[in-house]
Design a protein around this motif. Structure first.
Motif, PDB file in Angstrom:
ATOM      1  N   LEU A 172      -7.180 -97.208  12.559  1.00  0.00           N
ATOM      2  CA  LEU A 172      -7.105 -96.793  13.986  1.00  0.00           C
ATOM      3  C   LEU A 172      -7.373 -95.516  14.332  1.00  0.00           C
ATOM      4  O   LEU A 172      -6.758 -94.495  13.431  1.00  0.00           O
ATOM      5  CB  LEU A 172      -5.618 -97.195  14.674  1.00  0.00           C
ATOM      6  CG  LEU A 172      -4.995 -98.725  14.156  1.00  0.00           C
ATOM      7  CD1 LEU A 172      -3.769 -98.556  14.783  1.00  0.00           C
ATOM      8  CD2 LEU A 172      -5.897 -99.532  15.137  1.00  0.00           C
ATOM      9  N   HIS A 173      -8.311 -95.228  15.317  1.00  0.00           N
ATOM     10  CA  HIS A 173      -8.511 -93.848  15.639  1.00  0.00           C
ATOM     11  C   HIS A 173      -7.899 -93.708  17.046  1.00  0.00           C
ATOM     12  O   HIS A 173      -8.358 -94.010  17.915  1.00  0.00           O
ATOM     13  CB  HIS A 173     -10.055 -93.608  15.855  1.00  0.00           C
ATOM     14  CG  HIS A 173     -10.471 -92.236  16.059  1.00  0.00           C
ATOM     15  ND1 HIS A 173     -11.617 -91.902  16.520  1.00  0.00           N
ATOM     16  CD2 HIS A 173      -9.900 -91.022  15.538  1.00  0.00           C
ATOM     17  CE1 HIS A 173     -11.579 -90.681  16.837  1.00  0.00           C
ATOM     18  NE2 HIS A 173     -10.810 -89.816  16.211  1.00  0.00           N
ATOM     19  N   VAL A 174      -6.843 -92.662  16.904  1.00  0.00           N
ATOM     20  CA  VAL A 174      -5.892 -92.411  18.052  1.00  0.00           C
ATOM     21  C   VAL A 174      -5.770 -90.831  18.394  1.00  0.00           C
ATOM     22  O   VAL A 174      -5.903 -90.175  17.418  1.00  0.00           O
ATOM     23  CB  VAL A 174      -4.547 -92.904  17.816  1.00  0.00           C
ATOM     24  CG1 VAL A 174      -4.610 -94.605  17.493  1.00  0.00           C
ATOM     25  CG2 VAL A 174      -3.896 -92.469  16.588  1.00  0.00           C
ATOM     26  N   PRO A 175      -5.650 -90.498  19.715  1.00  0.00           N
ATOM     27  CA  PRO A 175      -5.676 -89.178  20.102  1.00  0.00           C
ATOM     28  C   PRO A 175      -4.240 -88.626  19.781  1.00  0.00           C
ATOM     29  O   PRO A 175      -3.177 -89.490  19.963  1.00  0.00           O
ATOM     30  CB  PRO A 175      -5.657 -89.222  21.615  1.00  0.00           C
ATOM     31  CG  PRO A 175      -5.372 -90.482  22.102  1.00  0.00           C
ATOM     32  CD  PRO A 175      -5.791 -91.566  20.982  1.00  0.00           C
TER      33      PRO A 175
ATOM     34  N   TYR B 183      -8.829 -94.643  20.637  1.00  0.00           N
ATOM     35  CA  TYR B 183     -10.151 -94.425  20.629  1.00  0.00           C
ATOM     36  C   TYR B 183     -11.176 -95.578  20.246  1.00  0.00           C
ATOM     37  O   TYR B 183     -11.994 -96.294  20.978  1.00  0.00           O
ATOM     38  CB  TYR B 183     -10.450 -93.147  19.779  1.00  0.00           C
ATOM     39  CG  TYR B 183     -10.263 -91.717  20.714  1.00  0.00           C
ATOM     40  CD1 TYR B 183     -10.409 -91.556  21.888  1.00  0.00           C
ATOM     41  CD2 TYR B 183      -9.641 -90.919  19.742  1.00  0.00           C
ATOM     42  CE1 TYR B 183     -10.278 -90.526  22.320  1.00  0.00           C
ATOM     43  CE2 TYR B 183      -9.431 -89.690  20.525  1.00  0.00           C
ATOM     44  CZ  TYR B 183      -9.489 -89.616  21.780  1.00  0.00           C
ATOM     45  OH  TYR B 183      -9.071 -88.200  22.350  1.00  0.00           O
ATOM     46  N   ASP B 184     -10.841 -96.002  18.817  1.00  0.00           N
ATOM     47  CA  ASP B 184     -11.546 -97.122  18.394  1.00  0.00           C
ATOM     48  C   ASP B 184     -10.841 -97.701  17.262  1.00  0.00           C
ATOM     49  O   ASP B 184      -9.720 -96.975  16.945  1.00  0.00           O
ATOM     50  CB  ASP B 184     -13.083 -96.905  17.994  1.00  0.00           C
ATOM     51  CG  ASP B 184     -12.976 -95.547  16.967  1.00  0.00           C
ATOM     52  OD1 ASP B 184     -12.576 -95.908  15.901  1.00  0.00           O
ATOM     53  OD2 ASP B 184     -13.612 -94.561  17.297  1.00  0.00           O
ATOM     54  N   ALA B 185     -11.178 -98.952  16.652  1.00  0.00           N
ATOM     55  CA  ALA B 185     -10.507 -99.528  15.562  1.00  0.00           C
ATOM     56  C   ALA B 185     -11.319-100.316  14.909  1.00  0.00           C
ATOM     57  O   ALA B 185     -12.326-100.789  15.305  1.00  0.00           O
ATOM     58  CB  ALA B 185      -9.312-100.344  16.188  1.00  0.00           C
ATOM     59  N   ASN B 186     -11.184-100.539  13.568  1.00  0.00           N
ATOM     60  CA  ASN B 186     -11.956-101.147  12.767  1.00  0.00           C
ATOM     61  C   ASN B 186     -11.084-102.005  11.658  1.00  0.00           C
ATOM     62  O   ASN B 186     -10.202-101.545  11.283  1.00  0.00           O
ATOM     63  CB  ASN B 186     -12.875-100.180  11.820  1.00  0.00           C
ATOM     64  CG  ASN B 186     -14.052 -99.616  12.758  1.00  0.00           C
ATOM     65  OD1 ASN B 186     -14.716-100.074  13.404  1.00  0.00           O
ATOM     66  ND2 ASN B 186     -13.830 -98.282  12.787  1.00  0.00           N
ATOM     67  N   ILE B 187     -11.799-103.223  11.207  1.00  0.00           N
ATOM     68  CA  ILE B 187     -11.063-104.020  10.286  1.00  0.00           C
ATOM     69  C   ILE B 187     -12.149-103.705   8.851  1.00  0.00           C
ATOM     70  O   ILE B 187     -13.082-103.752   8.819  1.00  0.00           O
ATOM     71  CB  ILE B 187     -10.764-105.343  10.427  1.00  0.00           C
ATOM     72  CG1 ILE B 187     -10.349-105.988   9.186  1.00  0.00           C
ATOM     73  CG2 ILE B 187     -12.274-105.825  10.685  1.00  0.00           C
ATOM     74  CD1 ILE B 187      -9.974-107.604   9.647  1.00  0.00           C
ATOM     75  N   HIS B 188     -11.389-103.364   7.710  1.00  0.00           N
ATOM     76  CA  HIS B 188     -12.067-103.102   6.504  1.00  0.00           C
ATOM     77  C   HIS B 188     -11.726-104.069   5.455  1.00  0.00           C
ATOM     78  O   HIS B 188     -10.240-104.293   5.037  1.00  0.00           O
ATOM     79  CB  HIS B 188     -11.566-101.818   5.864  1.00  0.00           C
ATOM     80  CG  HIS B 188     -12.219-100.734   6.751  1.00  0.00           C
ATOM     81  ND1 HIS B 188     -13.088 -99.809   6.271  1.00  0.00           N
ATOM     82  CD2 HIS B 188     -11.957-100.311   8.083  1.00  0.00           C
ATOM     83  CE1 HIS B 188     -13.529 -98.820   7.053  1.00  0.00           C
ATOM     84  NE2 HIS B 188     -12.734 -99.122   8.169  1.00  0.00           N
ATOM     85  N   VAL B 189     -12.576-104.992   4.932  1.00  0.00           N
ATOM     86  CA  VAL B 189     -12.317-105.972   4.034  1.00  0.00           C
ATOM     87  C   VAL B 189     -13.186-105.634   2.671  1.00  0.00           C
ATOM     88  O   VAL B 189     -14.302-105.890   2.631  1.00  0.00           O
ATOM     89  CB  VAL B 189     -12.684-107.559   4.289  1.00  0.00           C
ATOM     90  CG1 VAL B 189     -12.519-108.482   3.324  1.00  0.00           C
ATOM     91  CG2 VAL B 189     -11.930-107.751   5.915  1.00  0.00           C
ATOM     92  N   ILE B 190     -12.426-105.189   1.736  1.00  0.00           N
ATOM     93  CA  ILE B 190     -12.971-104.310   0.584  1.00  0.00           C
ATOM     94  C   ILE B 190     -13.087-105.270  -0.680  1.00  0.00           C
ATOM     95  O   ILE B 190     -11.650-105.481  -0.943  1.00  0.00           O
ATOM     96  CB  ILE B 190     -12.368-102.827   0.554  1.00  0.00           C
ATOM     97  CG1 ILE B 190     -12.456-102.111   1.475  1.00  0.00           C
ATOM     98  CG2 ILE B 190     -13.267-102.223  -0.549  1.00  0.00           C
ATOM     99  CD1 ILE B 190     -13.712-101.814   2.306  1.00  0.00           C
TER     100      ILE B 190
END
Length: 395
Positions: free
Chosen positions: A174-177, A272-279
Motif C-alpha cells: 500500500l502506498h499511503v500519504p 495513493y495506490d495498491a498492488n498485490i505481489h505473488v512471488i
C-alpha cells in the motif's frame, strides 16, 4: 567431151544427195570446263570470307604485353613464396586433414549450440514466472465496511497463471500519504482471498497493518530537510506499507487460482495506490537454477554435451565409420594418381611400369587399411563393390 562432163556432174549430184549432216557431240573438255568454273564460283565466297577473317584476325592481333622488370621481379617473388603454400594446401593429404578438421569443428559447434538450446528450453519449461504483480483498484461503497478490489491474474486469458506444485508468497503493498488521518487511524485489517475461475475460495488470509510512527516534530524536520525536492515535485510525504498475507501457498492443479480479492477494513484509510505481489518461492533445483544460474547452466550444458557425444559415438560406430572409409579411399586414390602423374612427368618412358607398380601398391594399401579397420575380416558389400570398380577402371 560433153557426155563425160555431164557424167561427172551427175556423179557429184548423186554424192551430194547421199551425204548426211551428223550433229557434233561436245567433247569432255567442253562439258567439264563450265561445271568446274561453276563449282569454283560457288566455293569462291567461302574462301574469300576465310581470307577476310584471316586478314581481320591479323589486324586485331595485339602485341604481347611487356611487363616491366620490377613487375617481373614481384611476380617471381610471389610465385616463389606462394608455390609451397599452394602445393601444401592443394595436396590430397592437406585436403583430407582440412576436411577432417572442418568436420570436427562443425560437430563441436553443433553439439555446443544444441546443448545451450536444450538448457534454455529446459529452463523456460521448468522454472516458472518469478513474480505476478498486479494493481488493485479498490471500490468504495457506503454499504461496505471497507473498500474491496478484485484482481484478475489471467488478464482475461484461459490459462493457469501459477505453476503446479510450486510454492508462492502473497503480499499486499500500500502506498499511503503521511497525513494526520492515517496516523490517527492506527491499526487496520487487510484481507485477501485466492479464488478459482468460478469464484470458489481456495485460501484466505487476514493481517493487520499500520503506518510507521512519526512525531509531529520529526515530520516538520523531515519536511524542512526535503523542502526543495518537495517544492520541485521530486519527493512526496508518503509511506509504502508491505503486508505479507500468505506464505508458501502450493498451487493445486485441480483448483487453479485465477483471481484474488482484497479488502481493507476501513473506508477512512487514504491511499495513493495498491498492488498485490505473488512471488514464487523457489526450492530445490529451481532455487539453484534461478539463484545460481551460471553454475547450474554450466553443469547442465556439460551434461548435455556428454550425452550428445555418447550418442554421436554410437552413430559413428554404426553409420559414420563406413562413410569415412569411403571418403578415405577416394582421397587415397587421388593421392596415388597425383603421385603417378608427377612420376610420369619426370620419367615419361617409365610411366607404364610406374602405373602398374602404383596400382599394385594401391591395392595392397587398400587391403591393409581395411584389414586394420575390420580385424575380423568383415567388410560391407558397398566398399567391396567400390574397390572392385576402381580396380577395373585402373586395369
Amino acid at each position: 567431151m560433153e557426155p563425160e562432163a555431164s557424167r561427172s556432174r551427175r556423179e557429184q549430184q548423186d554424192n551430194s544427195d547421199n551425204f548426211q549432216v551428223v550433229p557434233s557431240t561436245p567433247s569432255y573438255s567442253d562439258t567439264e570446263e563450265p561445271l568446274l568454273r561453276h563449282d569454283q564460283d560457288q566455293e569462291d565466297p567461302s574462301d574469300s570470307n576465310q581470307e577476310l577473317a584471316k586478314a581481320e584476325g591479323d589486324i586485331e592481333e595485339l602485341e604481347p604485353v611487356e611487363w616491366s622488370p620490377a613487375m617481373k621481379m614481384i611476380g617471381g617473388i610471389i610465385k616463389k613464396v606462394a608455390s609451397p603454400v599452394l602445393r601444401i594446401v592443394f595436396a590430397p593429404q592437406a585436403q583430407r586433414t582440412f576436411i577432417k578438421g572442418t568436420a570436427i569443428v562443425i560437430v563441436l559447434l553443433w553439439v555446443l549450440l544444441t546443448s545451450i538450446t536444450a538448457y534454455i528450453t529446459f529452463y523456460r519449461q521448468y522454472v516458472p514466472k518469478t513474480a505476478h504483480i498486479e494493481p488493485i483498484y479498490f471500490q468504495y461503497h457506503q454499504q461496505q465496511e471497507g473498500p474491496l478490489g478484485v484482481v484478475d491474474l489471467t488478464h482475461g486469458k484461459s490459462y493457469a497463471p501459477l505453476r503446479h506444485e510450486q510454492a508462492y508468497d502473497v503480499s499486499i503493498r500500500l502506498h499511503v500519504p503521511t497525513s494526520d488521518i492515517n496516523f490517527d487511524l492506527g491499526n487496520f485489517m487487510i484481507k485477501t482471498w485466492l479464488q478459482t475461475a468460478d469464484g470458489t475460495s481456495v485460501v484466505h488470509s487476514s493481517r493487520p497493518a499500520i503506518l510507521r510512527y512519526q512525531s509531529k516534530t520529526q515530520r516538520i524536520l523531515h519536511v524542512f530537510a526535503k523542502a526543495l525536492p518537495l517544492l520541485v515535485g521530486l519527493s512526496e510525504e508518503s509511506q509504502v506499507i508491505t503486508v505479507p498475507l500468505i506464505k508458501g501457498y502450493m498451487e493445486d492443479k485441480s483448483k487453479s487460482v485465477t483471481q484474488a480479492t482484497v479488502s481493507v477494513s476501513t473506508n477512512q484509510l487514504q491511499l495513493y495506490d495498491a498492488n498485490i505481489h505473488v512471488i514464487a518461492d523457489f526450492r530445490g533445483l529451481r532455487h539453484y537454477m534461478y539463484h545460481r544460474r551460471f553454475i547450474t547452466a554450466s553443469g547442465f550444458i556439460i551434461m548435455f554435451i556428454l550425452i550428445e557425444i555418447i550418442c554421436a559415438a554410437i552413430a559413428w560406430k554404426f553409420f559414420g565409420q563406413n562413410l569415412w572409409n569411403k571418403i578415405h579411399a577416394v582421397f587415397e586414390q587421388m593421392e596415388l594418381e597425383e603421385q603417378l602423374r608427377r612420376e610420369e612427368q619426370e620419367n615419361p618412358e617409365d610411366g607404364s611400369v610406374a602405373a602398374e607398380n602404383h596400382n599394385e601398391e594401391e591395392e595392397d594399401g587398400y587391403d591393409a587399411y581395411h584389414n586394420e579397420q575390420n580385424p575380423s575380416g568383415s567388410s560391407t558389400g558397398v566398399d567391396a563393390n567400390i574397390h572392385h570398380q576402381q580396380r577395373q577402371q585402373r586395369h
